[in-house]
Design a protein around this motif. Structure first.
Motif, mmCIF file in Angstrom:
data_model
loop_
_atom_site.group_PDB
_atom_site.id
_atom_site.type_symbol
_atom_site.label_atom_id
_atom_site.label_comp_id
_atom_site.label_asym_id
_atom_site.label_seq_id
_atom_site.Cartn_x
_atom_site.Cartn_y
_atom_site.Cartn_z
ATOM 1 N N ALA A 1280 1.161 27.084 -25.880
ATOM 2 C CA ALA A 1280 1.483 26.113 -26.936
ATOM 3 C C ALA A 1280 0.201 25.614 -27.602
ATOM 4 O O ALA A 1280 0.111 25.532 -28.834
ATOM 5 N N THR A 1281 -0.803 25.276 -26.783
ATOM 6 C CA THR A 1281 -2.054 24.756 -27.350
ATOM 7 C C THR A 1281 -2.707 25.813 -28.238
ATOM 8 O O THR A 1281 -3.190 25.524 -29.337
ATOM 9 N N TYR A 1282 -2.673 27.045 -27.756
ATOM 10 C CA TYR A 1282 -3.266 28.157 -28.511
ATOM 11 C C TYR A 1282 -2.538 28.354 -29.841
ATOM 12 O O TYR A 1282 -3.135 28.483 -30.901
ATOM 13 N N LYS A 1283 -1.182 28.280 -29.768
ATOM 14 C CA LYS A 1283 -0.372 28.524 -30.964
ATOM 15 C C LYS A 1283 -0.635 27.450 -32.020
ATOM 16 O O LYS A 1283 -0.872 27.737 -33.190
ATOM 17 N N VAL A 1284 -0.612 26.186 -31.602
ATOM 18 C CA VAL A 1284 -0.793 25.096 -32.567
ATOM 19 C C VAL A 1284 -2.236 25.040 -33.054
ATOM 20 O O VAL A 1284 -2.514 24.927 -34.241
ATOM 21 N N GLY A 1285 -3.169 25.153 -32.088
ATOM 22 C CA GLY A 1285 -4.584 24.976 -32.438
ATOM 23 C C GLY A 1285 -5.091 26.038 -33.392
ATOM 24 O O GLY A 1285 -5.909 25.753 -34.269
ATOM 25 N N LEU A 1286 -4.594 27.283 -33.236
ATOM 26 C CA LEU A 1286 -5.111 28.346 -34.112
ATOM 27 C C LEU A 1286 -4.127 28.730 -35.217
ATOM 28 O O LEU A 1286 -4.426 29.597 -36.035
ATOM 29 N N LYS A 1287 -2.949 28.079 -35.210
ATOM 30 C CA LYS A 1287 -1.893 28.433 -36.184
ATOM 31 C C LYS A 1287 -1.567 29.919 -36.126
ATOM 32 O O LYS A 1287 -1.678 30.628 -37.122
ATOM 33 N N VAL A 1288 -1.246 30.390 -34.929
ATOM 34 C CA VAL A 1288 -0.910 31.817 -34.769
ATOM 35 C C VAL A 1288 0.410 31.910 -34.009
ATOM 36 O O VAL A 1288 0.947 30.906 -33.545
ATOM 37 N N HIS A 1289 0.912 33.143 -33.872
ATOM 38 C CA HIS A 1289 2.128 33.322 -33.079
ATOM 39 C C HIS A 1289 1.738 33.346 -31.611
ATOM 40 O O HIS A 1289 0.648 33.797 -31.258
ATOM 41 N N PRO A 1290 2.615 32.846 -30.741
ATOM 42 C CA PRO A 1290 2.251 32.801 -29.319
ATOM 43 C C PRO A 1290 2.003 34.201 -28.759
ATOM 44 O O PRO A 1290 2.689 35.149 -29.123
ATOM 45 N N ASN A 1291 0.993 34.307 -27.893
ATOM 46 C CA ASN A 1291 0.678 35.581 -27.256
ATOM 47 C C ASN A 1291 0.049 35.246 -25.915
ATOM 48 O O ASN A 1291 -1.091 34.803 -25.854
ATOM 49 N N GLU A 1292 0.822 35.436 -24.833
ATOM 50 C CA GLU A 1292 0.350 34.956 -23.526
ATOM 51 C C GLU A 1292 -0.883 35.699 -23.046
ATOM 52 O O GLU A 1292 -1.588 35.248 -22.154
ATOM 53 N N GLN A 1293 -1.158 36.893 -23.615
ATOM 54 C CA GLN A 1293 -2.269 37.710 -23.113
ATOM 55 C C GLN A 1293 -3.579 37.408 -23.839
ATOM 56 O O GLN A 1293 -4.623 37.926 -23.491
ATOM 57 N N ASP A 1294 -3.523 36.572 -24.892
ATOM 58 C CA ASP A 1294 -4.721 36.403 -25.715
ATOM 59 C C ASP A 1294 -5.834 35.743 -24.909
ATOM 60 O O ASP A 1294 -5.617 34.732 -24.246
ATOM 61 N N PRO A 1295 -7.066 36.335 -24.936
ATOM 62 C CA PRO A 1295 -8.176 35.757 -24.141
ATOM 63 C C PRO A 1295 -8.578 34.357 -24.615
ATOM 64 O O PRO A 1295 -9.273 33.646 -23.910
ATOM 65 N N ARG A 1296 -8.107 33.937 -25.840
ATOM 66 C CA ARG A 1296 -8.585 32.636 -26.336
ATOM 67 C C ARG A 1296 -7.781 31.462 -25.789
ATOM 68 O O ARG A 1296 -8.124 30.309 -26.038
ATOM 69 N N ILE A 1297 -6.719 31.753 -25.043
ATOM 70 C CA ILE A 1297 -5.872 30.640 -24.565
ATOM 71 C C ILE A 1297 -6.672 29.623 -23.740
ATOM 72 O O ILE A 1297 -6.662 28.435 -24.052
ATOM 73 N N PRO A 1298 -7.407 30.071 -22.682
ATOM 74 C CA PRO A 1298 -8.130 29.047 -21.904
ATOM 75 C C PRO A 1298 -9.134 28.280 -22.773
ATOM 76 O O PRO A 1298 -9.279 27.067 -22.624
ATOM 77 N N ILE A 1299 -9.783 28.973 -23.711
ATOM 78 C CA ILE A 1299 -10.788 28.282 -24.546
ATOM 79 C C ILE A 1299 -10.127 27.138 -25.305
ATOM 80 O O ILE A 1299 -10.633 26.020 -25.377
ATOM 81 N N MET A 1300 -8.934 27.401 -25.878
ATOM 82 C CA MET A 1300 -8.254 26.370 -26.666
ATOM 83 C C MET A 1300 -7.873 25.181 -25.789
ATOM 84 O O MET A 1300 -7.932 24.030 -26.207
ATOM 85 N N CYS A 1301 -7.500 25.466 -24.530
ATOM 86 C CA CYS A 1301 -7.129 24.365 -23.624
ATOM 87 C C CYS A 1301 -8.347 23.513 -23.290
ATOM 88 O O CYS A 1301 -8.280 22.283 -23.304
ATOM 89 N N TRP A 1302 -9.472 24.172 -22.995
ATOM 90 C CA TRP A 1302 -10.679 23.385 -22.688
ATOM 91 C C TRP A 1302 -11.097 22.569 -23.914
ATOM 92 O O TRP A 1302 -11.473 21.409 -23.818
ATOM 93 N N SER A 1303 -10.987 23.202 -25.071
ATOM 94 C CA SER A 1303 -11.419 22.556 -26.297
ATOM 95 C C SER A 1303 -10.534 21.333 -26.582
ATOM 96 O O SER A 1303 -11.017 20.266 -26.975
ATOM 97 N N SER A 1304 -9.234 21.498 -26.339
ATOM 98 C CA SER A 1304 -8.316 20.379 -26.581
ATOM 99 C C SER A 1304 -8.644 19.220 -25.635
ATOM 100 O O SER A 1304 -8.607 18.051 -26.023
#
Length: 1726
Positions: A1280-1304
């Motif tokens: 969810a954080t990845y989807k909202v933060g980057l305005k993209v479609h959800p993708n559970e495999q994307d390597p940027r997910i943890p980065i977006m969570c730390w950033s949030s």
């Protein structure tokens, strides 16, 4: 193709002509000719078609330039006789400026009207004049102009006082009367005259020209081409949508073009939609006509020859030019006025000005605007011609004395309303839409009449009298047509089939209300006029009545020994009308006879003896009976139209000339009749006569079972009738009826409104009638009856009634509706209870009547009334059947009270000799006559005093009996009998009083005992609860002890035990079980890593609240790498939560239900809800807060899973920085090679293994400590954080997910830290628990989220993050140190280290690594601060102590080291004090953020000093973070290790580039962003908005200018012109702006509406109260009231706080849930 080619040739042809053209020669040629008219026309005929209208698109720049050179310049030369640049300048020099301001208002510009001095509300000032005038100290009204009016400054007729502002004040020295033409030479005057005549004639000819294909004589072009325009005109029937649709079909253009066409047509009144030969244009015309003629008349389209359009374009230009030229000199203005008003050859009404005015309705909007502007700047700016123009303007209309203006206007009006019935009354039944539209147009005539009457004459001439009375005659003709219109007949049996038309008649009545009142005011200023008017009105009324006889039979009524002759008439069976303007006008004039004392001074001139009172009261009485019957439910079958008519009859807008006047007419009639006769007629009309007149009416009329409905109806009618009698006797507050002042009436209105409840100023204004100037007169008197209470941050200021005024409260006030009455009664009884008085609400003491109405009091003591009162009391004594009601009794008691007070007043005011004629006490104690021997009223009252079923009225009856006793005493005293009896009676009274007191005391005692008993029970229950739940309380007590003891232990003296939240010495808080309750299933659940997942409802949103760079272009979401956050924080991802906890499975069930419901709803209705399920949004099940995901709750992180405690090295053996740098370097190499092996491409096996420390196992796969549900929730929140933060479609495999969570996590911490600073709150202990829980969950989630991602990926992130600090050759493109936000880096590095540590078995503790990382980043941040610190300001250096000197020296050393690496880009700074101050203030936000982060990650309690704002925070904060308080020791202590790193950081190419102004340089500490500063006075804002033009439609005024409160941009909202495309759909300017400026969230101020607009995304929005209040503490949304508005700083801060807290979306959600209408608004188009 031909057209296109000719297009190209024309300019070149023009160029050659242009080169050969000489302005001077042309002008001198003109000076020679005799017929200038012909010559100029010839010139225009030749050139105009060559300049204008050469193709489909007009090109204003080149056209204006050419027109200036070829057409206007020769005219100016001719006018001046020399080069215009010198000639016009000379004129300007000699000019005396006008004393009239004449500034023409733009759309939306602020205008001011003084409520004390303006002659009428249309007299306004522009902002400049207002600020320089005396009126700004007065009560004024501020509105926004619709455009087109002008400023009245300097016009002495418009202002009662203060007509000039400082700028337009006339000079005493120069005599104002001198003729402006004196300065000009005669031939100059002649030339002006010639030019102006020709140009004005040309303009008028062209603008009023109605042939489409030929031109006026003398203007035919030398060569005609076949080019035409298809011209579309504006009308008032078709909508935007219809026009757009039609145009797309007719001229096949895109939607965008059609929208632009439609906008222009709406704005200018016409627009060409096609250019080409005749057939081509005619085709388009036929399509448009065919398409729009289906529903209504078709759109107006003309095919016009291009030369005609060209000349019309230039005609407008010519009018502009005239307006411009006369601005140079008053003399030119005067000449133009002469030219305009000069009579033409056709005689009457043929001047050019007349021609324009008579053709006004045929012109298009643009042309009308231009010529109105010219009139304003010429005719209305010249005092002499202003009057002449007014006469011309009103020729169709005209002034009262000379030209009989009133008669003309009214005749015109009456002629337009042609539908009449047989008696000649208006009939509005067969009203078609077209007629209704015409009716609206005709109503503007009434407006003209209002302006004629608005200033009352002070001197009357005979001629004025005659003309006014003539006008009055015509007016009475109009009123006669209205008398009795729209009659109604009661429906019996079945419901009415069609609702009859009633609105037209009431609209007419409302429009005429002020006119009728003003007519009466005119009559009041002259006695002769008043007497004549009264006679005329009486004649008119008699005339109306003569037509109404329709065979009504005479009958005789007798009762209580009196009899009267009247006619038989039943309101419930015959026709009855609510419209009786003639009767009501007569009633008004009758009051004036008394008020002006004409009735007493000239009785012989008045036809009072001819009046027939029964005739006067007949119709008003029917009207009041109709209202009573409607209340009683007898007219239910007549539908809503009747209910609405009754509503308006009593409504504040109409009642002055309707209900109030009917009451006055009854009073006037009754004052001239025997009261017994009056009451019998009233009973007969109320259809109650049979009940009260029967001999045994006291025995309760007929015992047999009467229909219950009929009984109910009769009860209501009796109540209404008693109320009417009260009003007839008691309403004496109109000057002329009672002996009162003019302001007493309004005081009483206000008093009774405030008796209901305290009210805001605007509510009071709404409840009071306005006069023709929209004034209520409230401000003059409000302070005598009320006190004002200021508002807080919400709500509005309220007026409260002054306690001493409460005794004037009349429960039966005639303007109360039933609902008002019951509210007021309740409020007043409550008040009396609070003050410990008895709850009776006796009638108030009334002022005496004027002589003309004095006989009305006799109604109170007449036999018929006493008979009625006795009957009701008798029914109340034996309440077996339902033939009476409590409110009937209450009214009877009230009437008795009124009679007693009247007698008391008369006794008090009577002098010795004259006898008091009013003796109610005597009559009320007389029993009935012989046969029936009924009890007296007094006896019945005494009977009722103790009746058990009448407790409510006990107080009132007691008050009545007390008053009776008092009056008897007074009479006895005046009869001067022995005083013994008097004292005796007083003795009785006193004993009654004592009894009363004793009773009260007993009640109070009982109440006290009851309270004590309840308290005892409660404390018993508490004790019981504590005993049952002992262990719970034990626990909480222990915790309390623990917390107090810890705070003792950690006093600064015990430094070794000081709390630290990071590093090997970190305090280890006691392990506590965390048990929470699910809000959905109410089960308790312990939070464990292997247990069921518990989640927190959360809302993730993009944010720019802390942004220091709003101009950064949006990134491409597919390729963007969010690993490093730039220090300008241009946008971040914020996570908030409402703090409510659920099981993950309960939440999933709930969300699925919401989804299913939404799908069902979408199939039914196509509207948005306040949340968008498609985006994963839902409302928290408990608090309905908007949420879009859930955060899993995790236990606190323990030591790593592998290394057991035995393996942990003790803290002293933990490696130092050097050792750790070495190991981590090896680990990173090992990981690099391991990751390379994972990539299938690498074939070369490298042998790095031996380097790798044995205790680090790259291939080890750690076990996942979390249960499956928690793992699932980790993925849910991460995605969810990845989807909202980057305005993209959800993708559970994307390597940027943890980065977006730390950033949030980091961004949320930063935003909360800023909030605490801004609100001046301590760092810990002041956060609401929902934010506390949210931060803990975020930090713990961050440290666990690597377990849900692919481990090598997270390790790769760690390697890249660390490479920004410790350069790594294998990582390319590391950012420069100035481009990294250090708190984001710290959070990401610490949280990603878990993935590396899980493979380390060396016994290295996580804490040690965290501390090293923290120290390193802190040093990097200090370097960042020093590199960006500005040059020193020159301030006084403080004397510094020993410790500080070390810090300053350290700062200098570090700074100089940096200068050696960076070179000349850094300025030289000598002052260590300045550098240390920079470091200390710059690094504080980072340290506070770090403290919040580690506190929530590890759960270490914060030291008590950080729970308050006390001095010494710095040392405590550094201690808590395991830092030395001199931070520079971090660098100097490890200098040899850090020096090379420092060198690497400083030699990064990005550094030089940024320092030399290449990138964005952010200096520290970053200031908190705030909303823009708003001006204190709202009109400054309106002014700013009025000069704002729409950026898209060239120089046009914006209709809805809207200010972004975040960045201060002004936008053109809610209009087609500024729509842009965003993600595939059209959105308005505000929505588009939110995405650029606020990451989808916006806060705007709509300037014209004075309301704040919150927007979020495309489908969410709400309106919010603006921060501007008037003096009464109220907002004025829509600027309807026009009180001056000023900024309320508290309310603005509240909006700012919502924004800083990221609560705007939540606020919108709550607003949309509360108010469903908000959901339907198309927010994206704003």
């Amino acid at each position: 193709m031909a057209a296109a080619e000719s297009d190209r040739e024309v300019p070149s042809a023009l160029c050659t002509e242009f080169l050969n053209f000489s302005v001077k020669d042309t002008a001198s040629k003109w000076l020679q000719v005799t017929d200038l008219y012909k010559e100029v026309y010839h010139h225009l005929a030749r050139y105009v078609p060559k300049i204008y209208c050469l193709g489909p698109n007009l090109n204003p720049q080149s056209e204006d330039l050419l027109a200036q050179m070829l057409l206007q310049a020769p005219l100016e030369w001719y006018l001046c006789g020399e080069d215009p640049s010198t000639g016009l300048a000379k004129l300007e020099q000699n000019n005396q400026p006008s004393q009239l301001c004449g500034h023409v208002f733009k759309v939306g510009e602020p205008t001011y009207s003084c409520r004390e001095c303006a002659a009428d509300p249309t007299c306004v000032l522009c902002m400049q004049c207002f600020l320089g005038s005396v009126h700004k100290e007065h009560r004024y009204r501020m509105t926004t102009s619709g455009g087109g009016g002008f400023c009245d400054c300097g016009d002495t007729e418009a202002w009662k006082k203060g007509p000039y502002c400082q700028k337009h004040e006339p000079n005493i020295s120069d005599s104002c009367q001198e003729d402006p033409l004196a300065h000009l030479s005669t031939d100059m005057i002649a030339r002006c005259y010639n030019v102006f005549s020709v140009v004005l004639k040309y303009a008028v000819d062209m603008l009023t020209w109605d042939k489409e294909d030929e031109l006026p004589l003398g203007l035919e072009p030398p060569d005609r081409s076949d080019t035409y325009y298809c011209m579309l005109f504006n009308d008032e029937v078709h909508t935007y949508e219809q026009v757009i649709y039609t145009l797309q079909k007719a001229v096949n253009c895109t939607q965008k073009e059609a929208v632009s066409f439609a906008t222009t047509v709406d704005r200018d009144g016409r627009k060409s939609v096609r250019f080409g030969d005749f057939a081509f244009c005619e085709l388009a015309k036929s399509v448009i006509v065919r398409n729009t003629s289906r529903q209504s008349k078709p759109l107006r389209v003309q095919v016009m020859h291009s030369s005609v359009v060209a000349h019309q374009c230039f005609a407008l230009k010519a009018l502009h030019w005239l307006g411009h030229v006369i601005g140079y000199s008053d003399a030119l203005r005067r000449i133009l006025c002469q030219v305009g008003l000069e009579r033409g050859p056709e005689g009457e009404n043929s001047s050019l000005v007349d021609t324009l005015m008579l053709c006004d309705s045929k012109m298009w909007k643009g042309a009308r605007n231009v010529y109105h502007q010219l009139f304003m700047s010429s005719l209305l700016m010249d005092l002499k011609y202003k009057k002449l123009f007014a006469i011309q303007f009103a020729k169709a209309r005209m002034l009262i004395t000379e030209e009989n203006l009133m008669t003309t206007i009214i005749r015109t009006f009456v002629d337009h309303l042609r539908h009449r019935d047989l008696q000649g009354r208006f009939q509005f039944e067969r009203y078609t839409a077209q007629q209704a539209f015409k009716f609206r147009r005709v109503q503007s005539l009434i407006g003209d009449l209002k302006y004629v009457l608005i200033s009352r004459p002070t001197e009357w001439s005979d001629q004025l009298r005659e003309k006014f009375l003539e006008g009055l005659d015509t007016f009475l003709e109009l009123l006669k047509c209205m008398q009795g219109m729209d009659p109604v007949v009661r429906q019996v049996g079945q419901h009415i089939e069609m609702e009859p038309e009633w609105e037209a008649a009431f609209t007419l009545q409302m429009k005429l209300t002020h006119i009728i009142s003003m007519m009466q005011e005119w009559c009041a200023t002259d006695e002769r006029v008043l007497i004549e008017a009264y006679k005329k009105c009486l004649t008119a009324l008699t005339h109306c009545h003569s037509g109404f006889a329709d065979g009504e039979q005479p009958i005789t009524l007798s009762m209580c020994g009196h009899s009267v002759d009247t006619i038989r008439y039943c309101v419930s069976q015959e026709k009855v009308s609510i419209h009786l303007p003639v009767s009501r006008l007569l009633a008004g004039l009758h009051v004036l006879l008394s008020k002006m004392e004409v009735a007493y001074r000239f009785p012989e001139q008045l036809p009072l003896s001819e009046l027939s009172p029964p005739m006067l009261i007949e119709h008003p009485l029917r009207c009041l009976v109709l209202c009573a019957q409607v209340h009683a439910g007898m007219w239910r079958r007549n539908g809503f139209s009747l209910v609405n008519q009754i509503y308006y009859y009593h409504n504040v807008k109409c009642r002055v000339e309707m209900f109030d006047k009917d009451l006055i007419m009854l009073q006037a009639g009754a004052s001239m009749m025997d009261p017994n006769h009056f009451l019998m007629i009233v009973l007969s009309r109320f259809e109650l006569y049979h009940i009260f007149s029967s001999a045994d009416c006291r025995k309760r009329y007929n015992r047999e079972n009467v229909n219950k409905d009929v009984v109910q109806q009769n009860n209501t009618l009796t109540e209404e009738m008693l109320h009417l009698i009260m009003m007839v006797v008691g309403e004496r507050f109109e000057a002329g009826i009672g002996q009162v002042e003019g302001c007493d009436e309004i005081k009483r209105e206000i008093l009774h409104q405030l008796c209901i409840r305290p009210m805001a100023h605007s509510e009071l204004v709404k409840a009071l009638p306005e006069n023709e100037n929209k004034e209520t007169g409230m401000e003059r008197v409000i302070d005598c009856v009320a006190s004002f209470k200021k508002p807080g941050v919400t709500g509005r200021g309220l007026y409260e009634l002054r306690p001493e005024c409460a005794k004037q409260f009349n429960l039966y006030f005639h303007h109360y509706s039933r609902a008002d009455q019951s509210k007021a009664e309740e409020a007043q009884r409550k008040l009396k209870r609070q003050n410990g008085e008895d709850t009776a609400l006796p009638p108030p003491v009334l002022p005496p009547f004027c002589p003309l109405f004095a006989s009305l009091v006799n109604i109170l003591q007449c036999d018929v009334l006493l008979g009625m009162l006795g009957a009701v009391l008798q029914w109340a004594v034996e309440p077996s059947a339902g033939h009476w009601s409590e409110s009937m009794l209450q009214r009877v008691l009230h009437l008795i009270g009124m009679a007693l007070l009247e007698e008391q007043q008369q006794l008090e005011n009577s002098s010795e000799d004259n006898d008091v004629y009013f003796n109610f006490t005597l009559k009320m104690s007389r029993p009935g006559e012989a046969p029936s021997n009924t009890a007296s009223v007094l006896a019945l009252l005494e009977n009722l005093q103790n009746a058990p079923h009448l407790e409510v009225h006990e107080d009132m009856i007691r008050w009545l009996l007390k008053t009776v006793a008092g009056i008897k005493t007074m009479r006895e005293r005046s009869a001067s009998t022995s005083t013994v009896t008097a004292s005796g009676s007083r003795g009785q009274e006193e004993t009654a009083c004592d009894k009363d007191k004793a009773e009260r005391k007993r009640k109070a005692e009982m109440a006290r005992l009851r309270r004590e008993k309840v308290m005892a029970q409660m404390s018993e229950m508490q004790r019981h609860f504590i005993n049952e739940n002992k262990e719970l309380f034990q626990q909480s007590l222990e915790e309390l002890d623990a917390s107090t003891s810890t705070s003792l232990e950690h006093s600064p003296a015990l430094s070794d035990a000081a709390l630290a939240c990071v590093g090997p010495r970190r305090s280890r808080p006691r392990e506590k079980r965390q048990v929470v309750t699910c809000i959905l299933c109410q089960e308790e659940q312990e939070i464990r890593a292997d247990g069921k997942a518990m989640v927190l409802a959360a809302f993730v949103q993009r944010s720019t609240v802390m942004s220091k760079n709003r101009t950064r272009p949006p990134h491409d979401p597919k390729r963007y790498d969010p690993l490093f956050m730039h220090p300008d924080l241009s946008f971040g991802t914020h996570t908030g939560s409402c703090g409510h906890i659920m099981h993950s499975h309960c939440w999933q069930r709930y969300f699925e239900a919401v989804q299913a419901k939404e799908q069902r709803r979408q199939q039914r209705l196509r509207v948005h809800t306040s949340y968008d399920v498609g985006n994963g949004e839902f409302l928290c099940p408990l608090c309905e807060c908007l949420s879009n995901t859930v955060i899993p709750l995790l236990p606190r992180t323990m030591g790593s899973s592998r290394s057991t405690d035995s393996l942990l090295l003790s803290s002293c053996e933990q490696p130092g920085l050097g050792q750790w740098l070495k190991t981590s370097g090896q680990q990173i190499k090992a990981m690099h090679s391991a990751h390379r092996k994972l990539q299938p491409v690498s074939t070369v096996e490298e042998t790095v293994e031996e380097e790798c420390p044995a205790v680090f196992n790259v291939d080890y796969i750690p076990t996942n400590p979390y249960s499956s549900t928690i793992k699932e929730m980790l993925t849910t929140f991460g995605t969810a954080t990845y989807k909202v933060g980057l305005k993209v479609h959800p993708n559970e495999q994307d390597p940027r997910i943890p980065i977006m969570c730390w950033s949030s996590c980091a961004y949320t911490i930063q935003s909360i830290e800023r909030l605490l600073v801004d609100e001046k709150k301590p760092l810990f202990g002041s956060l609401p628990c929902r934010q506390d829980d949210c931060l803990s969950s975020l930090a713990r989630f961050g440290s666990a989220c690597w377990t849900a991602a692919c481990q090598p990926t997270v390790q790769g992130h760690f390697i890249r993050l660390l490479a920004a600090l410790i350069p790594d050759p294998q990582v390319e493109a590391s950012p420069c140190i100035l481009d990294v936000d250090m708190l984001h880096l710290l959070v990401s590095v610490v949280l990603s280290y878990g993935s590396v540590h899980s493979q380390d078995s060396s016994g290295l503790s996580v804490d040690a690594v965290q501390l090293h990382l923290f120290h390193l980043i802190t040093v990097a941040h200090m370097v960042q601060i020093l590199l960006t610190s500005g040059p020193e300001e020159v301030t006084m250096e403080q004397e510094s102590g020993e410790a500080e000197r070390g810090e300053e020296e350290g700062a200098c050393r570090l700074y100089n080291t940096l200068r050696t690496h960076v070179g000349s880009s850094l300025p030289e700074v000598g002052s260590g004090w300045h550098l240390w101050r920079c470091v200390k203030t710059g690094i504080l936000p980072y340290l506070r953020g770090a403290a919040l982060f580690f506190h929530h990650l590890h759960g270490v309690p914060a030291p008590p000093e950080l729970h308050a704002l006390c001095p010494g925070q710095w040392e405590v904060l550094c201690g808590y973070l395991s830092l030395p308080s001199n931070l520079l020791q971090l660098f100097h202590g490890q200098q040899e290790l850090l020096e090379p790193l420092l060198h690497e950081w400083c030699t990064h190419p990005g550094i030089q580039q940024t320092l030399q102004g290449g990138g964005v340089l952010v200096s520290f500490p970053r200031e908190s962003n705030s909303l823009i500063d708003l001006p204190d006075d709202y009109s400054a804002l309106i002014n700013q908005a009025s000069s704002f033009t729409c950026p898209k439609s060239g120089g046009d005024k914006s209709r809805a200018p809207t200010l972004c409160l975040v960045c201060g941009s002004m936008l053109c909202s809610q209009s087609y012109c500024c729509q842009t495309e965003l993600e595939g759909e059209d959105v308005g300017a505000c929505t588009a702006h939110t995405f650029a400026c606020g990451a989808g969230v916006g806060i705007f101020l709509r300037v014209r509406e004075s309301q704040v607009l919150f927007l979020a995304g495309k489908t969410k929005g709400c309106f919010y109260a603006p921060p501007y209040l008037d003096d009464y503490g109220e907002t004025d949304q829509g600027l309807r009231r026009g009180n001056p508005l000023h900024l309320c700083h508290e309310r603005y801060r509240k909006i700012q706080k919502l924004w800083r807290q990221h609560s705007i979306t939540e606020e919108i959600g709550h607003a949309q849930e509360a108010n469903q209408t908000l959901v339907g608004i198309d927010w994206q188009h704003l």
